[in-house]
Design an enzyme around this catalytic site. Structure first.
Site, PDB file in Angstrom:
ATOM      1  N   TYR A  39       0.852  -1.197   0.000  1.00 45.74           N
ATOM      2  CA  TYR A  39       0.000   0.000   0.000  1.00 45.74           C
ATOM      3  C   TYR A  39       0.883   1.241   0.000  1.00 45.74           C
ATOM      4  O   TYR A  39       1.811   1.334  -0.790  1.00 45.74           O
ATOM      5  CB  TYR A  39      -0.979  -0.053   1.177  1.00 45.74           C
ATOM      6  CG  TYR A  39      -2.143   0.888   1.024  1.00 45.74           C
ATOM      7  CD1 TYR A  39      -2.941   0.862  -0.126  1.00 45.74           C
ATOM      8  CD2 TYR A  39      -2.435   1.830   2.000  1.00 45.74           C
ATOM      9  CE1 TYR A  39      -3.997   1.733  -0.289  1.00 45.74           C
ATOM     10  CE2 TYR A  39      -3.497   2.712   1.847  1.00 45.74           C
ATOM     11  CZ  TYR A  39      -4.278   2.663   0.700  1.00 45.74           C
ATOM     12  OH  TYR A  39      -5.308   3.531   0.541  1.00 45.74           O
ATOM     13  N   LYS A  94     -20.734 -19.856 -11.030  1.00 45.23           N
ATOM     14  CA  LYS A  94     -20.005 -19.668 -12.287  1.00 45.23           C
ATOM     15  C   LYS A  94     -18.558 -19.293 -11.996  1.00 45.23           C
ATOM     16  O   LYS A  94     -17.621 -19.757 -12.661  1.00 45.23           O
ATOM     17  CB  LYS A  94     -20.686 -18.578 -13.113  1.00 45.23           C
ATOM     18  CG  LYS A  94     -20.284 -18.543 -14.587  1.00 45.23           C
ATOM     19  CD  LYS A  94     -20.747 -19.775 -15.320  1.00 45.23           C
ATOM     20  CE  LYS A  94     -20.441 -19.725 -16.799  1.00 45.23           C
ATOM     21  NZ  LYS A  94     -21.409 -18.938 -17.573  1.00 45.23           N
TER      22      LYS A  94
END
Length: 757
Positions: A39, A94
């Site tokens: 970060y 899916k």
């Protein structure tokens, strides 16, 4: 839906945590330095690079392996317009298929918007996150507009799988069925029952392959789509016929091909009898086809048939296509999925069915012979070759057609990279599950009154994996079933204490005494032992009244070991047996031996269990590469365990020179092939990735798999897998879950197939 299936589905989706997919970090994050890079301020560097060169997003972020599965829930499975939120479990499902079949990460996104223009705007605004977009369960005709607009406006692959996935798989099947029937696509008469997104897309692809529009009759809920019908949509008007046909009964006369994407039962046996010779029937209504396989075959033995179901030959399953189509498109950073890529996928799937079927695929379907012909003209979904063949074909087509932003020059290296993206544990388990379902065996569950064991027995019956036999008091078992809302219909309950089984206890006792009388076994003692569920159950297997047994939830492993040795004994040619656990890793499965049975292993024991482990891994369709591990490397320590390991390796090298095995070595040496081969260039495993670790101490192997099980999902560790007993007696962990016992039941069934040599 049956109550037990409903409850199982709720439990599957909610436990041990809600949902089917999650996000995991891919970089170190434990130190302050790690977080500084992950970060602020380190992250600013790739951000600025991407600002200057947007293509570097593929190098610095997950974009290149991230697909959005997007729906508004207006056409979910067979459920219809149930809304965006209610469709989320399907989209997660899916995502799961993308991951396990092609190694593709997915964010499922449910958009509560039915206006197609607004829907397109929303998807376009979030598209920079993704490398590709899979549209799902969006109703027609809006789905046509949405896909077309997004393909125009975005520079990443976009595909509505409900249309094109089914089209690609069915087109591959049609090409092959026409070859078998000795018919030409330009000449056949085609009847299409259904005019939704899938039916329209399938028929368009058939036309692209050479079918003539004048030979096609399409029907919707109002009957044949004719040119004189007013108010036709643009999509339907394209296929409108001038022929004097009105319903399916007159359209089907003389037809060569029937494509059904409508509803169950619309195609009658008498209609099939009116079709042309060697008729091709693709009955794809889900879950029940337009005509059953049995009825079609009874009407016409010359039928070439495919359905959407796994329990009939020639399953048209979208999972054969979409994961690999996106895999190939992502890997060349394609700007879209064009017709050339779809055609390449179609032909790759069709061509694969002509090739000899790998033994592992035949094994998954009960070791039945699979070769190109009426019962096999579409590859099986579990075929591990699909990811390479289809992905490579799609990637090549993208490069050739000019939509690839990344060039591939070494296609052989790319094939290896593609296969490495998915560990083959999931594929392996699916094949073993399918094999078990084809020939369900009689499996004894010793701890019949244990709730987890009882749930597992019900589950293996529900899935068709085995015919469960539970031992215990019927009243107690029924009470447990009632408390847990379990349907015991079909589960055989045996009270081995009851007078009803006195003759069986006598039979088993006599056989047991016959086997053990020279070891001090008395007939009177044998009779007493048969009241113990473990003795009784194992003798059921020994005497052929069951094919396998699962125990261990209550009992001490040393006690079970002695019972197993005195009832079924070890395999001929061996003096020991063991257990191993299979651990799922990205690069493939890793097997740990011995995890439960043998404590401080001498050289002869190590030799036995190494050979048994190798045999089992071969049975699973893999080539065994074995490291005998310890805390030392190739003689660097003189501890007893190191010496025994070295002795064992020497014996194996002498007697089995073709076996890929070496040691003793540390685990890191075994698993780091490059370092191992550089530091020890003469090792017998050179160039081979180790997939079996044999431990000379049970404590080490047991701790290793327990640790992996604790820090990873339980789905990542399968076992204990028994190796070496003459018959399939499996011991489960004391705290095993229902899913873990079901996995063990599947492995038990594999042993009964005669695969082990």
């Amino acid at each position: 839906m049956k109550k037990d299936l409903s409850e199982a589905a709720r439990a599957y989706h909610s436990l041990p945590q809600p949902g089917k997919i999650e996000v995991r970090p891919t970089k170190p994050y434990l130190t302050q330095h790690d977080l500084t890079l992950a970060y602020s301020p380190g992250v600013a560097v790739p951000c600025l690079d991407i600002e200057q060169q947007p293509e570097q997003a593929y190098d610095y972020t997950s974009k290149g392996n991230l697909v959005a599965v997007i729906s508004n829930g207006t056409a979910v499975l067979g459920l219809g317009d149930i809304g965006a939120l209610a469709g989320k479990p399907v989209m997660e499902g899916k995502g799961l298929l993308f991951k396990i079949y092609a190694g593709i990460d997915v964010f499922d996104i449910e958009i509560d918007e039915k206006d197609p223009v607004k829907f397109v705007e929303i998807v376009k605004s979030i598209a920079p996150t993704f490398g590709g977009i899979n549209l799902e369960d969006i109703k027609a005709p809006e789905c046509f507009y949405i896909e077309q607009e997004l393909k125009k406006q975005l520079d990443i692959p976009v595909m509505h799988d409900d249309q094109h996935g089914t089209a690609i798989i069915s087109a591959a099947g049609l090409l092959n069925a026409l070859k078998i029937a000795d018919k030409k696509i330009e000449e056949v008469k085609i009847v299409v029952s259904g005019a939704g997104a899938s039916a329209l897309s399938c028929t368009r692809l058939y036309v692209a392959l050479g079918a003539r529009i004048e030979n096609i009759v399409m029907l919707d809920s109002k009957g044949a789509i004719r040119k004189d019908r007013p108010g036709l949509s643009e999509e339907k008007a394209y296929f409108a016929t001038e022929r004097d046909v009105h319903g399916l009964s007159d359209a089907i006369v003389g037809a060569d091909v029937f494509l059904g994407l409508s509803r169950a039962g619309v195609l009658k046996p008498e209609m099939v009898q009116q079709m042309a010779p060697n008729p091709i029937i693709f009955a794809l209504a889900n879950p029940d086809p337009e005509i059953t396989y049995e009825d079609a075959m009874a009407a016409r033995p010359d039928v070439l048939m495919a359905t959407g179901r796994s329990d009939y030959p020639n399953q048209i399953n979208n999972v054969i296509g979409f994961p690999y189509i996106f895999r190939g498109a992502l890997d060349v950073r394609a700007t879209g999925i064009n017709e050339e890529m779809k055609m390449a996928a179609t032909k790759a799937i069709a061509e694969l069915a002509h090739e000899p079927v790998p033994e592992e695929v035949s094994l998954a379907y009960g070791n039945i012979p699979l070769h190109f012909g009426p019962s096999y003209f579409i590859p099986k979904p579990v075929d591990p070759r699909l990811i390479v063949r289809v992905s490579v074909a799609v990637a090549k087509a993208a490069v050739k057609s000019g939509v690839a932003r990344k060039s591939i020059t070494d296609w052989e290296a790319y094939e290896e990279e593609v296969y490495a993206r998915v560990g083959n544990v999931n594929s392996l388990l699916r094949r073993v599950y399918n094999s078990a379902k084809l020939t369900p065996r009689r499996l004894v569950f010793a701890a019949g009154e244990h709730t987890v064991s009882l749930k597992a027995a019900v589950e293996v019956l529900r899935q068709g994996i085995a015919q469960p036999i539970v031992l215990g008091d019927p009243e107690s078992i029924q009470h447990k079933a009632m408390l847990n809302e379990l349907d015991l219909t079909g589960v055989k309950i045996i009270n081995h204490h009851s007078p009803e089984y006195r003759s069986k206890r006598t039979q088993y006792a006599e056989q047991f005494a016959k086997q053990n009388w020279r070891k001090g076994g008395k007939l009177s003692e044998a009779r007493d032992k048969m009241y113990d569920p473990n003795y009784f159950g194992m003798m059921m297997v020994q005497c052929g009244d069951a094919e396998g047994m699962i125990t261990g939830l209550y009992s001490n492993y040393n006690h079970l070991k002695e019972i197993a040795l005195s009832t079924v004994g070890v395999k001929e040619g061996f003096n020991h047996f063991a257990t191993m656990h299979m651990v799922s890793l990205k690069k493939g499965p890793l097997f740990l031996v011995d995890t439960l049975i043998n404590q401080n292993l001498k050289a002869d024991t190590l030799v036995d269990i190494t050979l048994l482990a190798a045999d089992k891994v071969r049975c699973l369709g893999l080539e065994p590469n074995i490291a005998v591990v310890n805390f030392s490397d190739f003689g660097s320590d003189g501890a007893e365990s190191s010496i025994e390991a070295r002795k064992a390796v020497a014996m194996l090298h002498e007697k089995y020179p073709d076996l890929h095995v070496d040691g003793e070595m540390q685990v890191t040496t075994a698993l780091n092939m490059q370092k191992r081969d550089e530091e020890y260039p003469d090792n017998w495993l050179k160039g081979q990735k180790v997939n079996i670790l044999v431990f000379p101490r049970l404590s080490a192997a047991n701790a290793c798999y327990q640790l992996l099980k604790s820090v990873e999902s339980a789905e990542d560790v399968v076992g204990p897998i028994q190796i070496g007993l003459a018959k399939p007696i499996y011991f489960v962990d004391h705290g095993a879950t229902v899913k873990e016992i079901v996995n063990v039941a599947v492995m038990t069934s594999l042993d009964t197939s005669g695969c082990l040599r």
